[in-house]
Design a protein around this motif. Structure first.
Motif, PDB file in Angstrom:
ATOM      1  N   ILE A 253       0.834  -1.211   0.000  1.00  0.00           N
ATOM      2  CA  ILE A 253       0.000   0.000   0.000  1.00  0.00           C
ATOM      3  C   ILE A 253       0.864   1.254   0.000  1.00  0.00           C
ATOM      4  O   ILE A 253       0.530   2.247  -0.640  1.00  0.00           O
ATOM      5  N   THR A 254       1.990   1.215   0.706  1.00  0.00           N
ATOM      6  CA  THR A 254       2.814   2.417   0.898  1.00  0.00           C
ATOM      7  C   THR A 254       3.744   2.687  -0.286  1.00  0.00           C
ATOM      8  O   THR A 254       3.900   1.864  -1.173  1.00  0.00           O
ATOM      9  N   ASP A 255       4.393   3.879  -0.240  1.00  0.00           N
ATOM     10  CA  ASP A 255       5.290   4.315  -1.332  1.00  0.00           C
ATOM     11  C   ASP A 255       6.752   4.025  -1.012  1.00  0.00           C
ATOM     12  O   ASP A 255       7.642   4.700  -1.508  1.00  0.00           O
ATOM     13  N   GLY A 256       6.985   3.057  -0.153  1.00  0.00           N
ATOM     14  CA  GLY A 256       8.366   2.727   0.208  1.00  0.00           C
ATOM     15  C   GLY A 256       8.451   2.389   1.681  1.00  0.00           C
ATOM     16  O   GLY A 256       7.485   2.577   2.429  1.00  0.00           O
ATOM     17  N   GLN A 257       9.606   1.859   2.094  1.00  0.00           N
ATOM     18  CA  GLN A 257       9.760   1.498   3.509  1.00  0.00           C
ATOM     19  C   GLN A 257      11.167   1.767   4.007  1.00  0.00           C
ATOM     20  O   GLN A 257      12.123   1.714   3.246  1.00  0.00           O
ATOM     21  N   ILE A 258      11.245   2.096   5.296  1.00  0.00           N
ATOM     22  CA  ILE A 258      12.522   2.262   5.992  1.00  0.00           C
ATOM     23  C   ILE A 258      12.663   1.027   6.870  1.00  0.00           C
ATOM     24  O   ILE A 258      11.882   0.847   7.815  1.00  0.00           O
ATOM     25  N   TYR A 259      13.618   0.162   6.532  1.00  0.00           N
ATOM     26  CA  TYR A 259      13.753  -1.115   7.233  1.00  0.00           C
ATOM     27  C   TYR A 259      14.848  -1.025   8.286  1.00  0.00           C
ATOM     28  O   TYR A 259      15.995  -0.695   7.982  1.00  0.00           O
ATOM     29  N   LEU A 260      14.491  -1.319   9.536  1.00  0.00           N
ATOM     30  CA  LEU A 260      15.440  -1.301  10.651  1.00  0.00           C
ATOM     31  C   LEU A 260      15.834  -2.731  10.995  1.00  0.00           C
ATOM     32  O   LEU A 260      14.960  -3.589  11.159  1.00  0.00           O
ATOM     33  N   GLU A 261      17.129  -2.957  11.102  1.00  0.00           N
ATOM     34  CA  GLU A 261      17.644  -4.316  11.271  1.00  0.00           C
ATOM     35  C   GLU A 261      18.212  -4.525  12.680  1.00  0.00           C
ATOM     36  O   GLU A 261      18.982  -3.695  13.171  1.00  0.00           O
ATOM     37  N   THR A 262      17.834  -5.630  13.296  1.00  0.00           N
ATOM     38  CA  THR A 262      18.284  -5.936  14.663  1.00  0.00           C
ATOM     39  C   THR A 262      19.800  -6.069  14.741  1.00  0.00           C
ATOM     40  O   THR A 262      20.431  -5.568  15.676  1.00  0.00           O
ATOM     41  N   ASP A 263      20.408  -6.752  13.756  1.00  0.00           N
ATOM     42  CA  ASP A 263      21.870  -6.966  13.779  1.00  0.00           C
ATOM     43  C   ASP A 263      22.629  -5.648  13.742  1.00  0.00           C
ATOM     44  O   ASP A 263      23.635  -5.483  14.432  1.00  0.00           O
ATOM     45  N   LEU A 264      22.153  -4.712  12.910  1.00  0.00           N
ATOM     46  CA  LEU A 264      22.799  -3.394  12.835  1.00  0.00           C
ATOM     47  C   LEU A 264      22.643  -2.652  14.161  1.00  0.00           C
ATOM     48  O   LEU A 264      23.570  -2.017  14.649  1.00  0.00           O
ATOM     49  N   PHE A 265      21.442  -2.745  14.735  1.00  0.00           N
ATOM     50  CA  PHE A 265      21.164  -2.071  16.008  1.00  0.00           C
ATOM     51  C   PHE A 265      22.098  -2.593  17.099  1.00  0.00           C
ATOM     52  O   PHE A 265      22.692  -1.825  17.854  1.00  0.00           O
TER      53      PHE A 265
ATOM     54  N   ALA B 253      24.931  -3.948  16.647  1.00  0.00           N
ATOM     55  CA  ALA B 253      26.328  -3.627  16.313  1.00  0.00           C
ATOM     56  C   ALA B 253      26.643  -2.157  16.574  1.00  0.00           C
ATOM     57  O   ALA B 253      27.760  -1.694  16.299  1.00  0.00           O
ATOM     58  N   GLY B 254      25.645  -1.405  17.079  1.00  0.00           N
ATOM     59  CA  GLY B 254      25.869   0.008  17.415  1.00  0.00           C
ATOM     60  C   GLY B 254      25.613   0.967  16.275  1.00  0.00           C
ATOM     61  O   GLY B 254      25.896   2.163  16.397  1.00  0.00           O
ATOM     62  N   VAL B 255      25.069   0.467  15.135  1.00  0.00           N
ATOM     63  CA  VAL B 255      24.715   1.353  14.020  1.00  0.00           C
ATOM     64  C   VAL B 255      23.305   1.866  14.297  1.00  0.00           C
ATOM     65  O   VAL B 255      22.326   1.142  14.145  1.00  0.00           O
ATOM     66  N   ARG B 256      23.203   3.120  14.747  1.00  0.00           N
ATOM     67  CA  ARG B 256      21.899   3.673  15.095  1.00  0.00           C
ATOM     68  C   ARG B 256      21.752   5.066  14.509  1.00  0.00           C
ATOM     69  O   ARG B 256      22.631   5.888  14.728  1.00  0.00           O
ATOM     70  N   PRO B 257      20.668   5.344  13.765  1.00  0.00           N
ATOM     71  CA  PRO B 257      19.540   4.462  13.465  1.00  0.00           C
ATOM     72  C   PRO B 257      19.975   3.250  12.630  1.00  0.00           C
ATOM     73  O   PRO B 257      20.805   3.382  11.732  1.00  0.00           O
ATOM     74  N   ALA B 258      19.361   2.092  12.949  1.00  0.00           N
ATOM     75  CA  ALA B 258      19.786   0.814  12.357  1.00  0.00           C
ATOM     76  C   ALA B 258      19.131   0.577  10.998  1.00  0.00           C
ATOM     77  O   ALA B 258      18.505  -0.446  10.759  1.00  0.00           O
ATOM     78  N   ILE B 259      19.286   1.533  10.089  1.00  0.00           N
ATOM     79  CA  ILE B 259      18.617   1.465   8.781  1.00  0.00           C
ATOM     80  C   ILE B 259      19.449   0.641   7.811  1.00  0.00           C
ATOM     81  O   ILE B 259      20.645   0.886   7.647  1.00  0.00           O
ATOM     82  N   ASN B 260      18.804  -0.324   7.172  1.00  0.00           N
ATOM     83  CA  ASN B 260      19.456  -1.109   6.131  1.00  0.00           C
ATOM     84  C   ASN B 260      19.093  -0.480   4.778  1.00  0.00           C
ATOM     85  O   ASN B 260      17.987  -0.657   4.280  1.00  0.00           O
ATOM     86  N   PRO B 261      20.021   0.270   4.147  1.00  0.00           N
ATOM     87  CA  PRO B 261      19.688   0.970   2.900  1.00  0.00           C
ATOM     88  C   PRO B 261      19.479   0.029   1.715  1.00  0.00           C
ATOM     89  O   PRO B 261      18.896   0.415   0.705  1.00  0.00           O
ATOM     90  N   GLY B 262      19.936  -1.214   1.850  1.00  0.00           N
ATOM     91  CA  GLY B 262      19.761  -2.174   0.756  1.00  0.00           C
ATOM     92  C   GLY B 262      18.317  -2.613   0.594  1.00  0.00           C
ATOM     93  O   GLY B 262      17.846  -2.846  -0.517  1.00  0.00           O
TER      94      GLY B 262
END
Length: 503
Positions: A339-351, A353-362
Motif C-alpha cells: 500500500i505504501t510508497d516505500g519502507q525504511i527497514y530497521l535491522e536488529t543486527d545493525l542495532f 552492532a551500534g549502528v543507530r539508526p539501524a537502517i538497512n539501505p539495501g
C-alpha cells in the motif's frame, strides 16, 4: 346588522397557516441488546440501520455498526462497555462517527473519540470531521515533490520522504522505530507542519516518555497525540488511526501541511482481528478477516498532496509495522508494504552492532526518490547510496582475507567512514544544509584520511567551523538549495582549510 364574511381572506389565512405548520413528530427506531461482552454487542430490531452508523446505548455509551446480518446487527462499543447488558434499549442515530478537529487540539492529548485525556480542560468549540472519509481522487492530487525532512542523515539522503507520501517504518521490536518518529516530529519545528502521533496498543509509560521528550524539545506546540494505549479496549484501538487521520484532514483541506504517524498498525490489525472473531466473521490467513487489506488501504489512501486548485495542502503518513525475527513476508507487513510508497527497514543486527539508526539501505526504498530532495542533496546523495551498496558487497569478500587491489581498499575504507558518519544520536535531528555540507566532504574524499573513531568529532567540529568562519557559504547554500561549480570550489577550499586545524 349583518356580519360580512370574506371567504377568500379566510382561505388564504388557513393556507398560509398550513404551509407554516411543521410536525413535531420524529420517527425513531429502537432495538434491543441480545448479546454483549468484550467490547461488542448483538442487537435486534434495528432493521433500517446502516453499516458504519452510530447507535446509542443507555448511560451515554455509543457504538458503531460493523456487521449487518439477517436478524441482527453487530456493534462495536465505544466507551464503558461493561455497563451494557442483555435487554438494554438501543436507539439508531442516523449519523456516522465524527471527531473534533482543528487548531484547538494542537498541544493536546486526546482519546480515540477526540476527548481530551490531559489536564488542560475542555477543547471548547471545534469543527467535527467524519472518522471514515473518501480519499481524494487522482484529479485532485499533484505529484509529491516537496521534501519533508526527518533530520536523520540516512533517511534524508538515501530514503527521502516527501509531503503527501506514505512511507512505512518497519522492523523488529526495540530497533528504534518510535525514535525515528520522535526525531521527525522534533525536526518539523518552524516548518509549518502539524504532527499527529497515534499511539495504538503502546504501553502508557512509553507514551508518557514520548510526550515528555516532545515537551522538552518544544515540539508539542505543533503536535497532537491520539492515545489508544494497551489499556484501552479493542474498539478504541480500532478507531484510533481513523480519528488521527480525520484530525490531519482538517489541515489537509484547509491548505496546510500535516504529518500523521500510526504507531503501530500491527497492533491495530490485532485489535480488528479480535473484534472480527467476536462478531463471528469468517477467519482467513493467520485468523485475520478477509477485509484486513481494505482496513489499512482505506486509511493510508487518504494521505495526499492536493492540487493548487484544492488548496495545495498535504497529509503525509508514516505507518509503523513490527516484524517478528525480521520476517517481512508475513501477512500484515506484505499488505502494508504493497500500500505504501516505500519502507525504511530497521535491522536488529545493525542495532546490536551500534549502528543507530539501524537502517538497512539495501532493503529500504522510497518511490518518490530525488523528487523529494533539494538539488544540493540530490548531488551528494546519489554517490552516497551507490558507494554504500558497493561497500556492503565488498565487505563480505574482505572478511575472507583476500588480497584486495587499491581501488577496492579505497571503497571499503570510505564505506566504513560512511557507516560511521550516518550514525546519529537520538533526539538530535540535523538541518538539511548541515547534512549536505557533511556528506559533501565525505563523498569527495576529504574524510578518507580521518581515523574511523574520529569521524563523529570531525563532523561536529567541521560544522562549527563552517558556521563560524564561513557563514557566507552556509547562507548561500540555504538561499539557492543547490551547489554550482563556484560554490563547490568554495566548500572544497573551506574543508581543506578546516583540515589544517583539525587534530
Amino acid at each position: 346588522m349583518k356580519l360580512k364574511i370574506d371567504s377568500e381572506k379566510i382561505i388564504k389565512l388557513i393556507g398560509s397557516e398550513i404551509n407554516r405548520y411543521e410536525s413535531a413528530a420524529v420517527l425513531e427506531e429502537f432495538g434491543k441488546v441480545i448479546e454483549a461482552g468484550d467490547g461488542i454487542a448483538k442487537v435486534s430490531g434495528l432493521s433500517n440501520v446502516m453499516s458504519g452508523e452510530m447507535v446509542q446505548f443507555p448511560d451515554g455509551v455509543y457504538g458503531v455498526v460493523l456487521n449487518l446480518e439477517k436478524d441482527s446487527i453487530g456493534v462495536i462499543l465505544l466507551g464503558d462497555y461493561e455497563k451494557i447488558q442483555e435487554g438494554n434499549t438501543v436507539k439508531s442515530t442516523g449519523n456516522i462517527l465524527q471527531v473534533p478537529a482543528g487548531e484547538k487540539l494542537i498541544g493536546r492529548v486526546v482519546d480515540s473519540l477526540g476527548n481530551p485525556v490531559d489536564d488542560n480542560g475542555p477543547l471548547g468549540n471545534t469543527e467535527y470531521r467524519p472518522v471514515e472519509f473518501d480519499a481524494p481522487g487522482i484529479v485532485n492530487r499533484q505529484p509529491v515533490n516537496k521534501p519533508l525532512q526527518t533530520g536523520i542523515k540516512a533517511i534524508d539522503s538515501m530514503i527521502p520522504v516527501g509531503r503527501g507520501q506514505r512511507e512505512l517504518v518497519i522492523g523488529d521490536r526495540s530497533t528504534g522505530k518510535t525514535a525515528i518518529l520522535a526525531d521527525t516530529i522534533i525536526n518539523q519545528k518552524g516548518k509549518d507542519v502539524f504532527c499527529i502521533y497515534v499511539a495504538i496498543g503502546q504501553k502508557t509509560a512509553n507514551i508518557r516518555r514520548f510526550i515528555q521528550k516532545l515537551e522538552e524539545k518544544g515540539a508539542m506546540e505543533y503536535t497532537i497525540i491520539v492515545d489508544a494505549a494497551a489499556r484501552t479496549s479493542a474498539p478504541m484501538q480500532y478507531i484510533a488511526p481513523y480519528s488521527g487521520c480525520a484530525i490531519g484532514e482538517y489541515f489537509l483541506y484547509n491548505g496546510k501541511h500535516a504529518l500523521v504517524m500510526y504507531d503501530d498498525l500491527s497492533k491495530h490489525a490485532v485489535a480488528y482481528r479480535q473484534l472480527s472473531l467476536l462478531l463471528k466473521r469468517p477467519p482467513g490467513r493467520e485468523a485475520y478477516p478477509g477485509d484486513i487489506f481494505y482496513l489499512h488501504s482505506r486509511l493510508l489512501e487518504r494521505s495526499a498532496s492536493l492540487s493548487v486548485k484544492k488548496g495545495g495542502g498535504s497529509l503525509t503518513a508514516i505507518p509503523v509495522v513490527e516484524t517478528k525475527s525480521g520476517d517481512m513476508s508475513a501477512y500484515i507487513p506484505t499488505n502494508i508494504i504493497s500500500i505504501t510508497d516505500g519502507q525504511i527497514y530497521l535491522e536488529t543486527d545493525l542495532f546490536n552492532a551500534g549502528v543507530r539508526p539501524a537502517i538497512n539501505p539495501g532493503v529500504s526504498v522510497s518511490s518518490v526518490g530525488g523528487n523529494a530532495q533539494i538539488n544540493a542533496m540530490k548531488k551528494v546523495a546519489g554517490k552516497l547510496r551507490l558507494g554504500l551498496a558497493q561497500f556492503r558487497e565488498l565487505e563480505t569478500f574482505a572478511k575472507f582475507g583476500t588480497d584486495l587491489d587499491k581501488e577496492t581498499k579505497k571503497l571499503i575504507n570510505r564505506g566504513k567512514r560512511t557507516v560511521e558518519l550516518l550514525k546519529q544520536p537520538q533526539f538530535m535531528p540535523m538541518d538539511v544544509i548541515d547534512q549536505v555540507l557533511v556528506l559533501f566532504s565525505l563523498i569527495n574524499g576529504f574524510m578518507d584520511d580521518v581515523e574511523i573513531k574520529e569521524v563523529q568529532r570531525f563532523e561536529k567540529e567541521y560544522l562549527e567551523y563552517m558556521h563560524s568562519k564561513h557563514s557566507n557559504i552556509v547562507e548561500k547554500l540555504k538561499e539557492t538549495s543547490d551547489i554550482n561549480n563556484e560554490l563547490e570550489g568554495k566548500i572544497s577550499a573551506a574543508v581543506n582549510e578546516f583540515k589544517t586545524v583539525f587534530k
